[in-house]
Design a protein around this motif. Structure first.
Motif, short mmCIF file in Angstrom:
data_model
loop_
_atom_site.label_atom_id
_atom_site.label_comp_id
_atom_site.label_asym_id
_atom_site.label_seq_id
_atom_site.Cartn_x
_atom_site.Cartn_y
_atom_site.Cartn_z
N PHE A 39 0.78 -1.23 0.07
CA PHE A 39 0.15 -0.04 -0.21
C PHE A 39 0.82 1.20 -0.03
N ALA B 96 1.21 4.03 -2.82
CA ALA B 96 0.65 5.55 -2.45
C ALA B 96 1.51 6.32 -2.57
N ASP C 100 -8.60 9.71 2.41
CA ASP C 100 -9.43 8.57 1.95
C ASP C 100 -9.27 8.22 0.38
N ARG D 187 -6.66 5.87 -0.39
CA ARG D 187 -6.62 4.16 -0.27
C ARG D 187 -7.50 3.97 -1.23
N GLU E 137 -6.36 0.70 -4.02
CA GLU E 137 -7.30 -0.41 -4.19
C GLU E 137 -7.59 -0.68 -5.64
N THR F 174 -2.00 -4.91 2.22
CA THR F 174 -1.16 -4.97 3.67
C THR F 174 0.14 -5.82 3.69
#
Length: 344
Positions: A109, A113, A125, A128, A132, A146
């Motif tokens: 992640f 990111a 948010d 995220r 995804e 993760t």
């Protein structure tokens, strides 16, 4: 040209590989330079794929680093066309080794990111959600964010590398042998993924590889490099159907043919000359069965032919753009040369 995403003109890169100053003074040795890329011209069509192929050490990866700004050209220039909405065209790179290009201490992640945060493309948010989404685009699960890179296979790590490259919303991707470290079956999966993403996102690729069978699947056009120079540049199917340069013919002849595995393939002796001391004239002449006195003294210039191909070869020029072949009046026992087209 207006439909080209990127053009390179006279692109050259030299590296100073001299011994330390004191050694040169004591041993009376001059400075020494390695010309990794030697005055090349090429263009990448917008929304298409140009592939650079050649043996290890021919300068392909140096070109990739020049295009992405990791190296500065010693001479020549690189121009990018305007991107979306008139903004500068954005470019990213997919590296060769999926085991070394990902930070082993970061979770997936955070790896994906990071460009979103640094370039301020998303906040809160939305970061995220975008990570995804990118994981889903490259065929992974959002839950994989993760995990750490060591928990994935080589093909999955390369998918993560592609997701990271897409995070900055680029229009131009430089792919430096992105499948060479992967198994053959996994290579096919990654190549199919890249073709799908190109169609869906309108991406432009500069694809680097030493494997002609791989680039045939990906490319609209192929440029063949040898010792820092482009020796042939042609539309993909034209190059496979009628390779002109002897070096291109040699590369094509190394591709296995399952329909004719016992076909005659001439054995070519000789090693690639050192780029520190390239041969005069045509750099391929020490390994070329068609070389003559002109090849040993005069550097061939790139010539364009009516089918859109370009070739730097004296023999092709003498034969009016036909593939390089041995002259009919060759001496007894002289090699007849190799003519491509038999390999598929």
């Amino acid at each position: 040209m207006p439909d080209d995403a990127m053009t390179a003109t006279g692109l050259t890169r030299r590296f100073d590989v001299s011994a330390p100053w004191l050694n040169r003074v004591i041993e009376r040795r001059p400075r020494q330079f390695l010309r990794a890329v030697d005055d090349i011209d090429f263009a990448v069509p917008r929304g298409g794929c140009l592939s650079l192929v050649g043996e290890s050490g021919c300068g392909k990866s140096t070109v990739a680093r020049l295009v992405t700004g990791l190296y500065a050209p010693s001479a020549g220039e690189i121009r990018f066309a305007p991107g979306r909405a008139g903004q500068p065209l954005s470019a990213q790179m997919i590296f060769q080794d999926p085991y070394a290009s990902l930070n082993p201490r970061w979770r997936v992640f955070e790896i994906i990111a990071e460009p979103l945060r640094e370039l301020k493309l998303r906040e809160g948010d939305a970061i995220r959600a975008r990570v995804e989404e990118l994981l889903s685009i490259v065929g992974l699960s959002p839950r994989d964010g993760t995990k750490y890179p060591h928990e994935f296979s080589g093909g999955q790590r390369q998918r993560i590398s592609i997701a990271r490259a897409l995070a900055s919303e680029p229009e131009f991707l430089v792919c430096d042998e992105p499948t060479s470290a992967l198994d053959v079956s996994v290579q096919a999966q990654i190549l199919n993924l890249m073709r799908r993403l190109q169609d869906e996102l309108g991406l432009t690729y500069l694809f680097i590889s030493h494997d002609l069978s791989v680039v045939r699947h990906m490319s609209d056009r192929i440029a063949v490099m040898y010792l820092g120079r482009i020796v042939e540049d042609a539309p993909t199917e034209t190059l496979f159907a009628m390779p002109r340069h002897p070096y291109t013919q040699l590369l094509l002849d190394t591709i296995p043919d399952v329909r004719n595995p016992q076909r005659h393939r001439p054995v070519k002796d000789g090693e690639v000359p050192s780029p520190l001391d390239p041969p005069p004239g045509c750099s391929f002449h020490p390994r070329c069965p068609l070389a003559d006195a002109r090849c040993r003294t005069e550097k061939p210039q790139m010539r364009r032919w009516p089918d859109g191909s370009r070739t730097a070869c004296h023999r092709v020029e003498e034969q009016g753009g036909s593939p390089a072949r041995a002259r009919s009046n060759r001496a007894p026992g002289q090699a007849s040369g190799f003519v491509g087209g038999g390999a598929t």
